[in-house]
Design a protein around this motif. Structure first.
Motif, mmCIF file in Angstrom:
data_model
loop_
_atom_site.group_PDB
_atom_site.id
_atom_site.type_symbol
_atom_site.label_atom_id
_atom_site.label_comp_id
_atom_site.label_asym_id
_atom_site.label_seq_id
_atom_site.Cartn_x
_atom_site.Cartn_y
_atom_site.Cartn_z
ATOM 1 N N ALA A 59 7.800 -9.694 16.372
ATOM 2 C CA ALA A 59 8.175 -10.105 15.015
ATOM 3 C C ALA A 59 7.198 -9.530 13.990
ATOM 4 O O ALA A 59 7.573 -9.257 12.848
ATOM 5 C CB ALA A 59 8.215 -11.627 14.915
ATOM 6 N N LEU A 60 5.938 -9.339 14.388
ATOM 7 C CA LEU A 60 4.959 -8.733 13.496
ATOM 8 C C LEU A 60 5.306 -7.268 13.246
ATOM 9 O O LEU A 60 5.267 -6.793 12.107
ATOM 10 C CB LEU A 60 3.558 -8.859 14.086
ATOM 11 N N ALA A 61 5.641 -6.554 14.326
ATOM 12 C CA ALA A 61 6.039 -5.153 14.170
ATOM 13 C C ALA A 61 7.283 -5.038 13.302
ATOM 14 O O ALA A 61 7.388 -4.158 12.446
ATOM 15 C CB ALA A 61 6.284 -4.531 15.546
ATOM 16 N N LYS A 62 8.223 -5.937 13.518
ATOM 17 C CA LYS A 62 9.458 -5.923 12.730
ATOM 18 C C LYS A 62 9.162 -6.171 11.255
ATOM 19 O O LYS A 62 9.747 -5.532 10.372
ATOM 20 C CB LYS A 62 10.428 -6.982 13.248
ATOM 21 N N ALA A 63 8.235 -7.088 10.965
ATOM 22 C CA ALA A 63 7.884 -7.400 9.577
ATOM 23 C C ALA A 63 7.273 -6.183 8.888
ATOM 24 O O ALA A 63 7.590 -5.890 7.722
ATOM 25 C CB ALA A 63 6.911 -8.575 9.537
ATOM 26 N N ILE A 64 6.416 -5.463 9.592
ATOM 27 C CA ILE A 64 5.812 -4.265 9.003
ATOM 28 C C ILE A 64 6.879 -3.199 8.777
ATOM 29 O O ILE A 64 6.909 -2.536 7.733
ATOM 30 C CB ILE A 64 4.680 -3.728 9.899
ATOM 31 N N ALA A 65 7.782 -3.036 9.744
ATOM 32 C CA ALA A 65 8.851 -2.043 9.616
ATOM 33 C C ALA A 65 9.751 -2.357 8.428
ATOM 34 O O ALA A 65 10.124 -1.458 7.653
ATOM 35 C CB ALA A 65 9.664 -1.996 10.907
ATOM 36 N N LEU A 66 10.105 -3.623 8.257
ATOM 37 C CA LEU A 66 10.961 -4.016 7.130
ATOM 38 C C LEU A 66 10.259 -3.765 5.805
ATOM 39 O O LEU A 66 10.892 -3.345 4.822
ATOM 40 C CB LEU A 66 11.354 -5.489 7.264
ATOM 41 N N LEU A 67 8.960 -3.996 5.754
ATOM 42 C CA LEU A 67 8.207 -3.775 4.524
ATOM 43 C C LEU A 67 8.146 -2.284 4.197
ATOM 44 O O LEU A 67 8.248 -1.889 3.036
ATOM 45 C CB LEU A 67 6.805 -4.360 4.676
ATOM 46 N N ILE A 68 7.979 -1.466 5.218
ATOM 47 C CA ILE A 68 7.978 -0.013 5.013
ATOM 48 C C ILE A 68 9.299 0.444 4.414
ATOM 49 O O ILE A 68 9.339 1.211 3.442
ATOM 50 C CB ILE A 68 7.712 0.717 6.349
ATOM 51 N N GLU A 69 10.389 -0.060 4.968
ATOM 52 C CA GLU A 69 11.712 0.330 4.465
ATOM 53 C C GLU A 69 11.951 -0.208 3.061
ATOM 54 O O GLU A 69 12.560 0.463 2.220
ATOM 55 C CB GLU A 69 12.796 -0.151 5.426
ATOM 56 N N ALA A 70 11.454 -1.418 2.795
ATOM 57 C CA ALA A 70 11.619 -1.997 1.455
ATOM 58 C C ALA A 70 10.893 -1.182 0.401
ATOM 59 O O ALA A 70 11.301 -1.152 -0.768
ATOM 60 C CB ALA A 70 11.116 -3.439 1.448
ATOM 61 N N LYS A 71 9.838 -0.489 0.803
ATOM 62 C CA LYS A 71 9.066 0.321 -0.128
ATOM 63 C C LYS A 71 9.542 1.768 -0.175
ATOM 64 O O LYS A 71 8.915 2.617 -0.813
ATOM 65 C CB LYS A 71 7.578 0.264 0.226
ATOM 66 N N GLY A 72 10.632 2.059 0.525
ATOM 67 C CA GLY A 72 11.226 3.393 0.440
ATOM 68 C C GLY A 72 11.005 4.280 1.639
ATOM 69 O O GLY A 72 11.488 5.421 1.666
ATOM 70 N N GLY A 73 10.294 3.798 2.644
ATOM 71 C CA GLY A 73 10.096 4.588 3.851
ATOM 72 C C GLY A 73 11.351 4.625 4.702
ATOM 73 O O GLY A 73 12.240 3.783 4.575
ATOM 74 N N VAL A 74 11.421 5.609 5.578
ATOM 75 C CA VAL A 74 12.581 5.776 6.466
ATOM 76 C C VAL A 74 12.106 5.653 7.908
ATOM 77 O O VAL A 74 11.106 6.269 8.297
ATOM 78 C CB VAL A 74 13.257 7.145 6.250
ATOM 79 N N ILE A 75 12.825 4.865 8.695
ATOM 80 C CA ILE A 75 12.529 4.725 10.117
ATOM 81 C C ILE A 75 13.769 5.154 10.904
ATOM 82 O O ILE A 75 14.825 4.535 10.796
ATOM 83 C CB ILE A 75 12.137 3.287 10.489
ATOM 84 N N ARG A 76 13.631 6.217 11.661
ATOM 85 C CA ARG A 76 14.739 6.718 12.478
ATOM 86 C C ARG A 76 14.446 6.403 13.939
ATOM 87 O O ARG A 76 13.471 6.913 14.508
ATOM 88 C CB ARG A 76 14.924 8.214 12.268
ATOM 89 N N THR A 77 15.243 5.552 14.525
ATOM 90 C CA THR A 77 15.074 5.190 15.926
ATOM 91 C C THR A 77 15.967 6.050 16.809
ATOM 92 O O THR A 77 16.836 6.777 16.316
ATOM 93 C CB THR A 77 15.381 3.705 16.149
ATOM 94 N N GLN A 78 15.730 5.969 18.111
ATOM 95 C CA GLN A 78 16.460 6.788 19.088
ATOM 96 C C GLN A 78 16.445 8.261 18.666
ATOM 97 O O GLN A 78 17.435 8.973 18.768
ATOM 98 C CB GLN A 78 17.886 6.263 19.251
ATOM 99 N N THR A 79 15.289 8.676 18.186
ATOM 100 C CA THR A 79 15.101 10.045 17.696
ATOM 101 C C THR A 79 13.901 10.646 18.414
ATOM 102 O O THR A 79 12.763 10.214 18.198
ATOM 103 C CB THR A 79 14.867 10.048 16.177
ATOM 104 N N LYS A 80 14.152 11.626 19.241
ATOM 105 C CA LYS A 80 13.076 12.230 20.029
ATOM 106 C C LYS A 80 12.639 13.547 19.406
ATOM 107 O O LYS A 80 13.457 14.399 19.064
ATOM 108 C CB LYS A 80 13.550 12.479 21.460
#
Length: 322
Positions: free
Chosen positions: A229-250
């Motif tokens: 849940a901590l990792a998820k919270a940081i990820a959501l904050l990154i996206e809220a600030k305009g960052g992009v997270i692409r999963t299942q991407t090698k």
């Protein structure tokens, strides 16, 4: 806090584990165009769940590190996760002598050790614990909290605080220090686990690792919903600030040009441009050329030594019943 200066530039972070997330958050907060590339289905790395059960780290220590991470981004950690302080730091058990609990309160731990192993053991623990605290305080700023620790700066710090030389146990292994510190072999075994934390062995790890006890002694917290849940919270904050997270991407290759990085090529064939690349993965992968020949001179020592693992983790879930 002061509003950070707006920066520009495209940054790709390879690997969405906690290191990659902690790198991306301050960058995106400062205006960088940040993309995290994670080959798993969700970010978090070892902070993951299997069948709804945390399969990686289960508790949080050195809370101030994460408090500072969120504060740097203009946020409060407790606004994003619910923390549950633990009254018992850890419970230790031996087949022939039962359990021993340690606590955030040093005197309470000392009393527990005294009841478990005798008055001499209590005195030995207090001496060991105070030494660990001095080491932790002494090395926190010049080493543990520096992105690039400097041997020169560390040497200067130790010279200004010469008592640290004695506390460090120069030339001693953790096993030797513990043999000198505790009469009871069970306590030597207990505090020797701070070497196994990092995949080491007490008889081959420096005595300095004894300071890890102080990190635990200052408190242990659980995160409601699990550490993931901590990792998820940081990820959501990154996206809220305009960052992009692409999963299942090698990432298949790190591209270079003119002596620097130019971007990456994905396993899908897609090419992404970047001004800077942060690799949050096993450096052995770079040395083996798994991300292209341009990185195979990085961390070459990792290909020459046997790999060390701190534990085998079994993850399981169950439905309780009467």
């Amino acid at each position: 806090m002061k509003k950070p200066r707006h920066c520009s530039g495209r940054v790709i972070v390879i690997g969405g584990g906690i290191g990659g997330l902690a790198t991306a958050l301050p960058l995106v907060h400062r205006g960088f165009d940040v993309t995290i590339l994670e080959q798993q289905a969700v970010p978090g790395g070892k902070m993951r769940q299997v069948n709804g059960v945390d399969a990686g780290p289960t508790v949080l220590t050195m809370l101030d590190v994460f408090q500072d991470l969120f504060a740097d981004a203009g946020e409060s950690l407790t606004d994003h996760v619910h923390l549950v302080p633990q009254e018992i730091l850890a419970r230790h058990w031996w087949q022939d002598s039962g359990p021993l609990d340690l606590f955030p309160d040093q005197e309470r731990s000392a009393d527990a050790i005294g009841e478990f192993a005798g008055t001499a053991a209590k005195t030995e623990f207090l001496t060991f614990s105070k030494r660990a605290a001095r080491l932790f305080d002494g090395f926190s700023e010049p080493m543990m909290r520096q992105a690039e620790p400097s041997l020169t700066a560390l040497t200067s710090h130790v010279m200004r605080h010469p008592a640290l030389i004695r506390d460090m146990g120069l030339g001693q292994t953790l096993k030797r220090l513990l043999t000198r510190s505790f009469t009871d072999p069970r306590l030597r075994q207990l505090f020797g686990r701070y070497a196994t934390y990092v995949g080491g062995s007490p008889d081959r790890s420096p005595a300095l690792l004894s300071l890890i006890w102080e990190a635990e002694a200052r408190g242990v917290w659980c995160v409601k919903g699990g550490m993931s849940a901590l990792a998820k919270a940081i990820a959501l904050l990154i996206e809220a600030k305009g960052g992009v997270i692409r999963t299942q991407t090698k990432v298949e290759k790190i591209n270079t040009a003119l002596g620097g990085v130019s971007g990456v090529r994905l396993a899908s064939g897609e090419a992404l441009y970047a001004d800077q690349i942060v690799f949050n993965g096993d450096p052995r992968a770079l040395a083996l050329g798994l991300l292209g020949d341009t990185t195979n001179q990085v961390a070459t020592i990792t290909t020459k030594r046997a790999r060390s693992h701190s534990a085998n983790v079994w993850s399981f879930s169950a439905t309780p019943s009467d």
